[in-house]
Design an enzyme around this catalytic site. Structure first.
Site, PDB file in Angstrom:
ATOM      1  N   ASN A  48      26.487  19.164   9.786  1.00  0.00           N
ATOM      2  CA  ASN A  48      27.302  19.172   8.410  1.00  0.00           C
ATOM      3  C   ASN A  48      28.447  20.147   8.546  1.00  0.00           C
ATOM      4  O   ASN A  48      29.025  20.341   7.395  1.00  0.00           O
ATOM      5  CB  ASN A  48      26.321  19.678   7.498  1.00  0.00           C
ATOM      6  CG  ASN A  48      25.340  18.672   7.262  1.00  0.00           C
ATOM      7  OD1 ASN A  48      25.286  17.510   7.383  1.00  0.00           O
ATOM      8  ND2 ASN A  48      24.191  18.977   6.848  1.00  0.00           N
ATOM      9  N   HIS A 134      18.830  15.703  -3.691  1.00  0.00           N
ATOM     10  CA  HIS A 134      18.162  16.673  -2.706  1.00  0.00           C
ATOM     11  C   HIS A 134      17.067  17.252  -3.117  1.00  0.00           C
ATOM     12  O   HIS A 134      16.584  17.599  -4.303  1.00  0.00           O
ATOM     13  CB  HIS A 134      19.219  17.803  -2.283  1.00  0.00           C
ATOM     14  CG  HIS A 134      18.944  18.583  -1.236  1.00  0.00           C
ATOM     15  ND1 HIS A 134      18.251  19.821  -1.115  1.00  0.00           N
ATOM     16  CD2 HIS A 134      19.182  18.479   0.084  1.00  0.00           C
ATOM     17  CE1 HIS A 134      18.220  20.133   0.009  1.00  0.00           C
ATOM     18  NE2 HIS A 134      18.618  19.216   1.028  1.00  0.00           N
ATOM     19  N   GLU A 184      24.190  14.652  -7.395  1.00  0.00           N
ATOM     20  CA  GLU A 184      24.962  14.957  -6.177  1.00  0.00           C
ATOM     21  C   GLU A 184      26.391  14.169  -6.256  1.00  0.00           C
ATOM     22  O   GLU A 184      26.323  13.001  -6.739  1.00  0.00           O
ATOM     23  CB  GLU A 184      24.573  14.262  -4.774  1.00  0.00           C
ATOM     24  CG  GLU A 184      23.229  15.556  -4.579  1.00  0.00           C
ATOM     25  CD  GLU A 184      22.475  15.058  -3.247  1.00  0.00           C
ATOM     26  OE1 GLU A 184      23.206  14.543  -2.323  1.00  0.00           O
ATOM     27  OE2 GLU A 184      21.405  15.421  -3.170  1.00  0.00           O
ATOM     28  N   SER A 188      23.768  13.070   0.096  1.00  0.00           N
ATOM     29  CA  SER A 188      23.567  13.572   1.447  1.00  0.00           C
ATOM     30  C   SER A 188      23.047  12.733   2.983  1.00  0.00           C
ATOM     31  O   SER A 188      23.330  12.750   3.862  1.00  0.00           O
ATOM     32  CB  SER A 188      22.347  14.902   1.373  1.00  0.00           C
ATOM     33  OG  SER A 188      21.235  14.211   1.020  1.00  0.00           O
ATOM     34  N   ASP A 213      25.860  18.620  -7.830  1.00  0.00           N
ATOM     35  CA  ASP A 213      25.636  19.380  -6.408  1.00  0.00           C
ATOM     36  C   ASP A 213      26.639  18.831  -5.578  1.00  0.00           C
ATOM     37  O   ASP A 213      26.701  17.444  -5.143  1.00  0.00           O
ATOM     38  CB  ASP A 213      24.303  18.948  -5.818  1.00  0.00           C
ATOM     39  CG  ASP A 213      24.027  19.708  -4.662  1.00  0.00           C
ATOM     40  OD1 ASP A 213      24.700  20.287  -4.053  1.00  0.00           O
ATOM     41  OD2 ASP A 213      22.802  19.860  -4.212  1.00  0.00           O
ATOM     42  N   HIS A 216      27.934  17.860  -0.278  1.00  0.00           N
ATOM     43  CA  HIS A 216      28.600  17.324   1.031  1.00  0.00           C
ATOM     44  C   HIS A 216      30.122  17.059   0.494  1.00  0.00           C
ATOM     45  O   HIS A 216      30.779  15.764   1.252  1.00  0.00           O
ATOM     46  CB  HIS A 216      27.760  16.027   1.085  1.00  0.00           C
ATOM     47  CG  HIS A 216      26.416  16.458   1.718  1.00  0.00           C
ATOM     48  ND1 HIS A 216      26.388  16.736   2.958  1.00  0.00           N
ATOM     49  CD2 HIS A 216      25.327  16.542   0.993  1.00  0.00           C
ATOM     50  CE1 HIS A 216      25.041  16.899   3.022  1.00  0.00           C
ATOM     51  NE2 HIS A 216      24.305  17.211   1.827  1.00  0.00           N
ATOM     52  N   LYS A 247      27.864  24.387   4.811  1.00  0.00           N
ATOM     53  CA  LYS A 247      28.174  22.900   5.615  1.00  0.00           C
ATOM     54  C   LYS A 247      29.793  22.778   5.677  1.00  0.00           C
ATOM     55  O   LYS A 247      29.935  23.511   6.800  1.00  0.00           O
ATOM     56  CB  LYS A 247      27.729  21.786   4.332  1.00  0.00           C
ATOM     57  CG  LYS A 247      26.237  21.485   4.401  1.00  0.00           C
ATOM     58  CD  LYS A 247      25.741  20.879   3.603  1.00  0.00           C
ATOM     59  CE  LYS A 247      24.170  20.794   3.801  1.00  0.00           C
ATOM     60  NZ  LYS A 247      23.438  20.655   2.486  1.00  0.00           N
TER      61      LYS A 247
HETATM   62  C1  PLP Z   1      22.038  21.101   2.336  1.00  0.00           C
HETATM   63  C2  PLP Z   1      21.910  20.726   0.652  1.00  0.00           C
HETATM   64  C3  PLP Z   1      21.365  21.805  -0.282  1.00  0.00           C
HETATM   65  C4  PLP Z   1      20.847  23.011   0.406  1.00  0.00           C
HETATM   66  O1  PLP Z   1      21.770  23.922   0.780  1.00  0.00           O
HETATM   67  P1  PLP Z   1      21.372  24.974   1.839  1.00  0.00           P
HETATM   68  O2  PLP Z   1      22.510  25.989   1.615  1.00  0.00           O
HETATM   69  O3  PLP Z   1      21.343  24.166   3.042  1.00  0.00           O
HETATM   70  O4  PLP Z   1      20.054  25.676   1.239  1.00  0.00           O
HETATM   71  C5  PLP Z   1      21.387  21.317  -1.288  1.00  0.00           C
HETATM   72  N1  PLP Z   1      21.849  20.234  -1.916  1.00  0.00           N
HETATM   73  C6  PLP Z   1      22.317  19.173  -1.144  1.00  0.00           C
HETATM   74  C7  PLP Z   1      22.681  17.871  -1.607  1.00  0.00           C
HETATM   75  C8  PLP Z   1      22.313  19.500   0.473  1.00  0.00           C
HETATM   76  O5  PLP Z   1      22.617  18.464   1.181  1.00  0.00           O
END
Ligand code: PLP
Length: 403
Positions: A48, A134, A184, A188, A213, A216, A247
């Site tokens: 990522n 997620h 989101e 993801s 969120d 990505h 990411k």
């Molecule tokens: C990876 C991810 C998270 C968590 O983030 P980390 O820093 O890896 O704990 C939260 N939401 C989504 C959509 C993700 O892909």
């Protein structure tokens, strides 16, 4: 074998029989377009690290400087032993980058979700999430004790029906609860996007809050690369902007951006923030360096690289591209088959993960190909060509099913 281990071994056998056993694969190099696994160098399409910042000299240097000045560890939670300067610098940088009043960093995105959702909502409240959010959001919503409702993926009619139900319930109840919608911006495991403009209109109409969120999307969309909310012009109406520093930002940690009041409540109420040792200062310093790069011409040129590579990729397998996202899922369905395709690719020198339950629904296993700005055009052509026969086979299979 002890009774304990016998029981666990039986559980593992069950997982294995379903084609769902996962194992760690040791990597002996940094994240980048090439990684070293089991003494072999593979082309990496699993990370990522979308802008290729994880191994960027500026981030490494910032981390090293932070270690030299602030040491390896943070000592305690930030409310206990004092709050190290790199966290404050990071949070100022985050708020400026995102255009919000304030920001708070967490040890991970997972911790940000759990801390924030449980701090803001409780048993009288209602949380409404997209079916594909997620795991950290689902876990947080359950832990909060709020009533949890799920709407079909990106289905605004379904969301509206649930909002109507929540509204009626609130009217009929003496203790009126808050309603929080969580989604989101870019998903993801599917790489598609949420209809943010319409979602914001709905949440405004029903007086709900919105948590977005951008795990990505941060670094990839919008004029200032703030995320999809910026691109859609809705940043100011999203109450809670969440993301990860792990990411596209190439470091580690999570964040919440929003109003000063939101951040102050989190400092006082977010249990994953209060009851956890602060992350290593090096991670915060690296993330600050990444935000700096994002806001400069380099950030723009990295993003442009990525979209150019995506164009190249989609020319080889046109079916794959439908929304410009670094995440390109190739849906296979059967778990064992997805694993076997991934293992064939590995034999041929490509590292592409097979994503299975519980990360995605049963029977919807897929390859998840991620492109990054640091891939070369030749590397992208190579994976595109390697996937062509798989795509062709899937087309034939789906043709058979349709017929
Ligand atoms: C990876 C991810 C998270 C968590 O983030 P980390 O820093 O890896 O704990 C939260 N939401 C989504 C959509 C993700 O892909």
């Amino acid at each position: 074998m002890s009774a304990f281990d016998q029981e666990l071994t039986a559980r593992l056998d069950g997982i294995r029989e379903q084609g769902l056993l996962r194992e760690l694969r040791r990597v002996d190099s940094a994240q980048g377009p090439r990684i070293e696994i089991g003494g072999r160098t593979l082309l990496n399409f699993s990370s990522n690290d979308y802008l290729g910042l994880a191994n960027h000299p500026a981030l490494k240097e910032a981390a090293i400087r932070a270690v030299e000045k602030f040491g390896a560890g943070a000592g305690a939670s930030r409310l206990i032993c004092g709050s190290l300067a790199p966290f404050h610098e990071l949070e100022e940088a985050l708020a400026t980058f995102k255009g919000t009043e304030a920001a708070l960093s967490f040890s991970t995105g997972y911790a940000a979700a759990v801390g924030t959702i449980t701090a803001l909502l409780g048993k009288d409240d209602i949380i409404i999430v997209d079916k594909l959010v997620h795991a950290c959001i689902v876990d947080a919503a359950k832990l909060s004790g709020a009533k949890l409702r799920v709407f079909a993926h990106n289905d605004l009619n379904d969301l509206k029906d649930i909002l109507k139900w929540a509204d009626t319930r609130n009217r009929e109840s003496t203790n009126k609860g808050n309603i929080l919608i969580i989604t989101e911006s870019v998903f993801s495991m599917d790489g598609d996007r949420a209809p943010l403009e319409q979602l914001v209109a709905l949440k405004e109409a029903y007086g709900a809050w919105l948590m977005l969120d951008e795990a990505h999307a941060t670094g990839l969309y919008g004029v200032n690369r703030r995320g999809l909310a910026e691109e859609c012009g809705v940043s100011d109406t999203v109450e809670i902007q969440m993301g990860t520093l792990g990411k596209a930002l190439g470091a580690s940690g999570g964040y919440i951006c929003g109003s000063r009041a939101l951040i102050d409540v989190l400092v006082n109420r977010a249990r994953s923030f209060i009851f956890s040792t602060a992350p290593v200062p090096a991670a915060a310093a690296a993330a600050s360096a990444a935000i700096d790069i994002l806001q400069q011409a380099e950030g723009d040129s990295l993003r442009r690289n990525l979209w150019e590579l995506l164009k190249t990729f989609s020319k080889i397998n046109p079916a794959l591209l439908w929304f410009p996202s670094a995440i390109q899922p190739l849906k296979i369905g059967d778990e064992a088959q997805a694993v076997s395709v991934a293992s064939e690719l590995r034999e041929r020198g490509f590292f592409v993960p097979a994503i299975r339950y519980p990360t995605v629904a049963r029977g919807s296993a897929r390859l998840r190909i991620t492109l990054t700005a640091s891939h070369s055009e030749d590397q992208v052509i190579a994976i595109g060509n390697a996937l062509s026969p798989v795509c062709e086979k899937l087309r034939q299979l789906s043709g058979l099913r349709d017929a």
